[in-house]
Design an enzyme around this catalytic site. Structure first.
Site, PDB file in Angstrom:
ATOM      1  N   ASP A  28      -3.453  -6.610  -1.331  1.00 17.50           N
ATOM      2  CA  ASP A  28      -3.035  -6.187  -2.669  1.00 17.50           C
ATOM      3  C   ASP A  28      -4.224  -6.257  -3.620  1.00 17.50           C
ATOM      4  O   ASP A  28      -5.009  -7.205  -3.595  1.00 17.50           O
ATOM      5  CB  ASP A  28      -1.892  -7.077  -3.166  1.00 17.50           C
ATOM      6  CG  ASP A  28      -1.145  -6.472  -4.332  1.00 17.50           C
ATOM      7  OD1 ASP A  28       0.036  -6.113  -4.169  1.00 17.50           O
ATOM      8  OD2 ASP A  28      -1.752  -6.332  -5.425  1.00 17.50           O
ATOM      9  N   VAL A  94       5.487   0.911  -7.329  1.00 16.05           N
ATOM     10  CA  VAL A  94       5.032   2.018  -6.484  1.00 16.05           C
ATOM     11  C   VAL A  94       6.209   2.494  -5.629  1.00 16.05           C
ATOM     12  O   VAL A  94       6.714   1.725  -4.799  1.00 16.05           O
ATOM     13  CB  VAL A  94       3.853   1.590  -5.581  1.00 16.05           C
ATOM     14  CG1 VAL A  94       3.397   2.764  -4.733  1.00 16.05           C
ATOM     15  CG2 VAL A  94       2.709   1.036  -6.417  1.00 16.05           C
ATOM     16  N   HIS A  98       7.441  -0.920   0.545  1.00 16.34           N
ATOM     17  CA  HIS A  98       6.393  -1.841   0.974  1.00 16.34           C
ATOM     18  C   HIS A  98       6.927  -3.263   1.048  1.00 16.34           C
ATOM     19  O   HIS A  98       7.780  -3.660   0.255  1.00 16.34           O
ATOM     20  CB  HIS A  98       5.171  -1.785   0.048  1.00 16.34           C
ATOM     21  CG  HIS A  98       5.480  -1.891  -1.408  1.00 16.34           C
ATOM     22  ND1 HIS A  98       5.953  -0.832  -2.145  1.00 16.34           N
ATOM     23  CD2 HIS A  98       5.383  -2.940  -2.280  1.00 16.34           C
ATOM     24  CE1 HIS A  98       6.122  -1.210  -3.405  1.00 16.34           C
ATOM     25  NE2 HIS A  98       5.795  -2.486  -3.516  1.00 16.34           N
TER      26      HIS A  98
END
Ligand code: 5GP
Length: 112
Positions: A28, A94, A98
């Site tokens: 990240d 986003v 994920h």
């Protein structure tokens, strides 16, 4: 197109820690723990809210892969947290599914 799709397509760089035909894992850019890896399917799925039964093998694969990545990062013994923020109330930024793999420190519960 999301930033994660651009990372999959290698249009923008990322610090990739694992890749195969189905998934990609990378650090990240704004880590919230000493280890903070994002694991994403290469298939474009916006969030858990878009998941259908046809995705059950892929999702199972991703969970096993998350455990493998956590183990390879040395997180298994002390433990770690997997997080899948889903849409607005969870603060998903986003819109490409994920799994956050977070470790290297203690986490509080309940989450904020
Ligand atoms: P979300 O809030 O959607 O669950 O998490 C999105 C995560 O993606 C955030 O932790 C954020 O720091 C990370 N992120 C956003 N843009 C980029 C990027 O361009 N590269 C990397 N490596 N991480 C990103």
């Amino acid at each position: 197109m999301t930033i994660f799709k651009k990372i999959i397509d290698k249009e923008i760089p990322a610090d990739i820690v694992y890749e195969d035909d189905l998934c990609l894992a990378f650090n990240d850019i704004n880590p919230q723990a000493p280890t903070h890896v994002l694991l994403i399917p290469k298939k474009v799925i916006a969030s858990m809210a878009e998941v259908e039964k046809a995705e059950q093998d892929l999702l199972g694969f991703l969970m096993v892969k998350a455990a493998e990545i956590a183990k390879a990062a040395g997180l298994s013994e002390d433990g770690y947290r997997l997080v899948v923020n889903t849409r607005e109330n969870a603060g998903q930024e986003v819109p490409h599914l994920h799994i956050h793999i977070l470790g290297g420190r203690k986490f509080s519960w309940p989450p904020g």
